[in-house]
Design a protein around this motif. Structure first.
Motif, mmCIF file in Angstrom:
data_model
loop_
_atom_site.group_PDB
_atom_site.id
_atom_site.type_symbol
_atom_site.label_atom_id
_atom_site.label_comp_id
_atom_site.label_asym_id
_atom_site.label_seq_id
_atom_site.Cartn_x
_atom_site.Cartn_y
_atom_site.Cartn_z
ATOM 1 N N PRO A 1 1.010 15.187 -3.825
ATOM 2 C CA PRO A 1 1.903 14.447 -4.728
ATOM 3 C C PRO A 1 2.364 13.131 -4.099
ATOM 4 C CG PRO A 1 3.046 16.303 -3.747
ATOM 5 C CD PRO A 1 1.610 16.438 -3.351
ATOM 6 N N PRO A 2 2.766 12.140 -4.923
ATOM 7 C CA PRO A 2 3.191 10.839 -4.401
ATOM 8 C C PRO A 2 4.351 10.967 -3.413
ATOM 9 C CG PRO A 2 3.030 10.801 -6.784
ATOM 10 C CD PRO A 2 2.844 12.215 -6.375
ATOM 11 N N ASN B 1 -0.837 6.507 -2.090
ATOM 12 C CA ASN B 1 -0.556 7.631 -2.989
ATOM 13 C C ASN B 1 -1.690 7.839 -3.980
ATOM 14 O OD1 ASN B 1 1.819 8.491 -1.915
ATOM 15 N ND2 ASN B 1 3.111 7.245 -3.268
ATOM 16 N N TYR B 2 -2.332 6.736 -4.388
ATOM 17 C CA TYR B 2 -3.464 6.830 -5.306
ATOM 18 C C TYR B 2 -4.585 7.667 -4.688
ATOM 19 C CZ TYR B 2 -7.642 5.094 -7.760
ATOM 20 O OH TYR B 2 -8.830 4.976 -8.432
ATOM 21 N N PHE B 3 -4.920 7.359 -3.418
ATOM 22 C CA PHE B 3 -5.998 8.109 -2.751
ATOM 23 C C PHE B 3 -5.592 9.566 -2.512
ATOM 24 C CE2 PHE B 3 -7.811 3.951 -1.297
ATOM 25 C CZ PHE B 3 -9.034 4.129 -1.928
ATOM 26 N N LEU B 4 -4.327 9.761 -2.093
ATOM 27 C CA LEU B 4 -3.884 11.137 -1.819
ATOM 28 C C LEU B 4 -3.867 11.975 -3.081
ATOM 29 C CD1 LEU B 4 -1.081 10.554 0.817
ATOM 30 C CD2 LEU B 4 -3.385 11.422 1.175
ATOM 31 N N GLY B 5 -3.709 11.307 -4.240
ATOM 32 C CA GLY B 5 -3.722 12.012 -5.513
ATOM 33 C C GLY B 5 -5.032 12.749 -5.734
ATOM 34 N N PHE B 6 -6.137 12.184 -5.209
ATOM 35 C CA PHE B 6 -7.449 12.817 -5.386
ATOM 36 C C PHE B 6 -7.530 14.175 -4.706
ATOM 37 C CE2 PHE B 6 -9.047 8.319 -5.851
ATOM 38 C CZ PHE B 6 -9.255 8.439 -7.217
ATOM 39 N N ILE B 7 -6.806 14.328 -3.583
ATOM 40 C CA ILE B 7 -6.865 15.627 -2.909
ATOM 41 C C ILE B 7 -5.592 16.436 -3.176
ATOM 42 C CG2 ILE B 7 -8.552 15.092 -1.115
ATOM 43 C CD1 ILE B 7 -6.210 14.417 0.738
ATOM 44 N N GLY B 8 -4.941 16.112 -4.276
ATOM 45 C CA GLY B 8 -3.858 16.945 -4.760
ATOM 46 C C GLY B 8 -2.530 16.807 -4.035
ATOM 47 N N ILE C 1 0.830 -1.214 0.000
ATOM 48 C CA ILE C 1 0.000 0.000 0.000
ATOM 49 C C ILE C 1 0.866 1.266 0.000
ATOM 50 C CG2 ILE C 1 -1.575 1.356 1.480
ATOM 51 C CD1 ILE C 1 -3.000 -1.270 2.108
ATOM 52 N N PHE C 2 2.012 1.196 0.684
ATOM 53 C CA PHE C 2 2.927 2.344 0.758
ATOM 54 C C PHE C 2 3.798 2.492 -0.484
ATOM 55 C CE2 PHE C 2 2.839 1.934 5.606
ATOM 56 C CZ PHE C 2 1.983 3.010 5.741
ATOM 57 N N ASN C 3 3.722 1.530 -1.392
ATOM 58 C CA ASN C 3 4.581 1.560 -2.581
ATOM 59 C C ASN C 3 4.445 2.908 -3.307
ATOM 60 O OD1 ASN C 3 5.103 1.144 -5.568
ATOM 61 N ND2 ASN C 3 5.837 -0.794 -4.743
ATOM 62 N N PRO C 4 5.585 3.575 -3.585
ATOM 63 C CA PRO C 4 5.510 4.930 -4.159
ATOM 64 C C PRO C 4 4.853 4.965 -5.536
ATOM 65 C CG PRO C 4 7.718 4.457 -3.341
ATOM 66 C CD PRO C 4 6.957 3.164 -3.296
ATOM 67 N N GLN C 5 5.060 3.935 -6.366
ATOM 68 C CA GLN C 5 4.518 3.984 -7.731
ATOM 69 C C GLN C 5 3.083 3.446 -7.817
ATOM 70 O OE1 GLN C 5 7.928 2.475 -7.619
ATOM 71 N NE2 GLN C 5 8.575 4.621 -7.783
ATOM 72 N N GLN C 6 2.887 2.191 -7.365
ATOM 73 C CA GLN C 6 1.572 1.574 -7.547
ATOM 74 C C GLN C 6 0.775 1.503 -6.251
ATOM 75 O OE1 GLN C 6 4.384 -0.224 -8.781
ATOM 76 N NE2 GLN C 6 4.143 0.470 -10.891
ATOM 77 N N GLY C 7 1.248 2.200 -5.213
ATOM 78 C CA GLY C 7 0.622 2.066 -3.910
ATOM 79 C C GLY C 7 -0.752 2.702 -3.823
ATOM 80 N N LEU C 8 -1.585 2.095 -2.990
ATOM 81 C CA LEU C 8 -2.956 2.561 -2.830
ATOM 82 C C LEU C 8 -3.010 3.917 -2.119
ATOM 83 C CD1 LEU C 8 -5.557 1.274 -3.681
ATOM 84 C CD2 LEU C 8 -5.728 0.199 -1.440
#
Lengths: 296, 309
Positions: free
Chosen positions: B163-164, B154-161, B145-152
């Motif tokens: 960065p990874p 960072n994916y969720f945090l991307g929605f609120i702007g 989940i913490f994976n910088p590239q494919q992690g979940l």
């Protein structure tokens, strides 16, 4: 909520309840999402895992990951080791805990309270703090692993099943739990049995122990979780592949495989699913036990 | 063990068999019989190790030669070495970040689950799932989940702007990442303890407050929490001890790094003993850990008691 229920609108009236549901559901989602993500990843193919955009659902279910993970970790062996170690630990903690709990709850002897409370105090001492002396003791166990009577010369119980199990044979918590249970157990039954000529040991084996199923189930569940999920002790006491437990094997799988996420998640799934099933089964038993925990 | 056998009062002559049976059936003898194995094991596993560990902490011991007494040198090392000093600080930081928030969340969940409503048991089971999952499985899932590239995450945090982030290898985020996993894994267990505590709160008191016009929030703050103080104390102490013990996550996720930002005491104990074979130093570190557990337990007792008075 009924007091403020003068409002006729059901949505407004039930607002606190609806809010509770929303908050609880969001929280539960956070709790469960990692497991769902584990399951989803475990059946994906690599191109879907490493794609540019995150894909929630796999386009096809790839169970190859499971068989790969199973053979690469030698999971059959890991399972067998873990089941054996856990079974002995659970049995020992339940039996020894109930025996000591009975002695502390029902028998009178000098120094009982001092002994009990000094044992209870050790519950505060984390096992990790004592790992050096316990490790040295296991390694210097007399007459094992090439050791002489004084524990010198060999490796003792290091790298053996006995060494793996040894610290899990007893728990203070188990003694405490059984003592609390036996303190509340009706005295009349015990006295009647003694009048009828039953020995004190017989009272324990024939009357108290068979009637302590609810507390036994509770303790068995705890002991199972501790032993099955134990990581630090197996890590330090076992170096042979043949003796490794599930948790140890799983942790090493990661190091060897690096970024084989699908297979790692498949292995994790296989490690955690039996625990969840057993928990659900025992939980049913526990709720039932609470209802019928009286005397049959 | 001081076990005094009850000498049978000899009023009339009894056969040897009877006398032996009476002795065998005396409470003290049965207690001895039942306690000798459990207590013996606990002495070996819990009591003797405390004293032996204390002794080892005053020695230089590298496993293949006998321990040599060196006085306070190991403790000096613990308190003067930058890495070990940081590990003491990290242990405290880890506890401060995880315990108050984790306890509060568990209490809120327990309070919400204390009402009777449809699906209560299902919710309780879902919240308990992280507890039955092992530390290794949790660590493996969160590593993904913490994976910088494919992690979940960072994916969720991307929605609120946002960065990874490189969660586990960023010195400023690594400890926070471990705290997140710890809180996630602890809510269920603490919730069960709070639920048991909430059951013991007399419903009449809450009803009376309701009649007097206190709303749900006021009742929770002014009645539930004060009545629950002993349970809160228990949770805080056990949770604190469990964060002190948190070895698995560190071993599996950060190995004490990056830049020693996650090297708690338990990690340093492991490193001194099983990586560097400096058993004396490890013993001194674990004695420091033990003293910290002891002080924190006493402090929490004090705090709770003062507030109560």
């Amino acid at each position: 909520m009924a007091v403020q229920g003068s409002n006729a609108n059901p949505v407004v009236r039930n607002f606190p309840k609806i809010l509770t549901y929303i908050v609880l559901t969001l929280g539960a989602f956070v709790m469960v999402l990692p497991f769902i993500w584990m399951l989803l990843t475990s059946v994906k193919i690599d191109s879907e895992i490493f794609g540019d955009s995150l894909k929630w659902l796999p386009s096809q279910f790839d169970f190859q990951n499971y068989s790969n993970a199973f053979t690469q970790t030698n999971m059959g062996r890991l399972f067998a080791n873990t089941v054996f170690v856990t079974a002995v630990s659970v049995f020992s903690q339940v039996i020894l805990g109930s025996m000591a709990g009975y002695a502390f709850a029902r028998l009178h002897f000098k120094g009982k309270n001092i002994l009990f409370f000094s044992l209870l105090a050790t519950m505060m001492v984390p096992f990790e703090v004592l790992i050096i002396p316990v490790f040295l003791f296991v390694r210097a166990f007399p007459l094992a692993g090439g050791n002489n009577l004084l524990g010198q010369g060999g490796t003792g119980l290091f790298n053996t099943y006995a060494g793996l199990i040894f610290p899990n044979l007893i728990s203070v918590f188990s003694i405490f739990l059984f003592r609390q249970f036996y303190l509340r157990f009706p005295h009349e039954i015990e006295e009647a049995a003694i009048v009828d000529g039953c020995s004190r040991a017989g009272v324990f084996w024939r009357i108290l122990l068979p009637n302590s199923r609810p507390v036994m189930a509770t303790m068995a569940l705890f002991a199972f979780l501790w032993s099955w999920n134990d990581f630090l002790w197996p890590l330090v006491v076992v170096k042979k592949d043949a003796l490794k437990t599930l948790q140890l094997g799983l942790s090493l799988f990661n190091q060897e495989q690096g970024t084989q996420w699908a297979e790692l998640m498949a292995a994790s799934t296989m490690a955690v699913v039996p625990v969840i099933i057993l928990y659900l089964v025992l939980q049913g038993f526990l709720t039932k036990g609470a209802v019928t925990s009286g005397i049959d | 063990m001081n076990i005094v056998t009850q000498t049978p009062a000899v009023k009339q002559k009894k056969s040897l068999g009877q006398r032996l049976y009476k002795y065998y059936n005396s409470q003290a003898f049965v207690a001895l019989l039942f306690l000798i194995i459990p207590v013996g094991l606990l002495i070996i596993l819990k009591i003797y190790p405390i004293f032996y560990n204390l002794y080892l902490s005053f020695t230089r011991y590298e496993l293949f030669e006998p321990p040599r007494f060196v006085g306070l040198r190991n403790y000096k090392w613990v308190f003067q070495n930058d890495v070990t000093r940081q590990s003491i600080w990290n242990t405290l930081l880890f506890t401060i970040e995880a315990v108050p928030l984790g306890t509060a969340l568990a209490l809120v969940v327990a309070k919400l689950l204390d009402e009777n409503f449809y699906g209560k048991i299902m919710y309780r089971t879902l919240y308990y799932l992280p507890v039955i999952s092992s530390i290794v499985v949790s660590a493996m899932i969160f590593r993904w989940i913490f994976n910088p590239q494919q992690g979940l995450l960072n994916y969720f945090l991307g929605f609120i702007g946002i960065p990874p982030q490189t969660w586990l290898s960023d010195p400023n985020l690594a400890l926070l990442s471990l705290v997140m996993v710890t809180i996630w894994g602890s809510i269920g267990g603490n919730m069960i303890i709070f639920l048991a505590g909430l059951q013991d709160i007399p419903k009449e008191v809450l009803e009376a407050a309701k009649v007097d016009g206190a709303n749900a929030f006021q009742r929770f703050i002014q009645i539930t929490i004060p009545l629950l103080r002993p349970v809160i104390l228990f949770v805080v102490v056990t949770f604190t001890i469990s964060t002190f013990r948190n070895f698995g996550l560190i071993f599996l996720l950060t190995q004490g790094g990056p830049l020693n930002r996650t090297n708690t005491l338990v990690w340093e104990v492991y490193m001194s003993v099983f990586a560097n074979l400096r058993l004396g130093r490890g013993a001194a570190l674990s004695m420091v850990m033990l003293v910290m557990v002891f002080i924190l337990t006493i402090l929490s007792f004090r705090v709770i008691r003062e507030r109560q008075g």
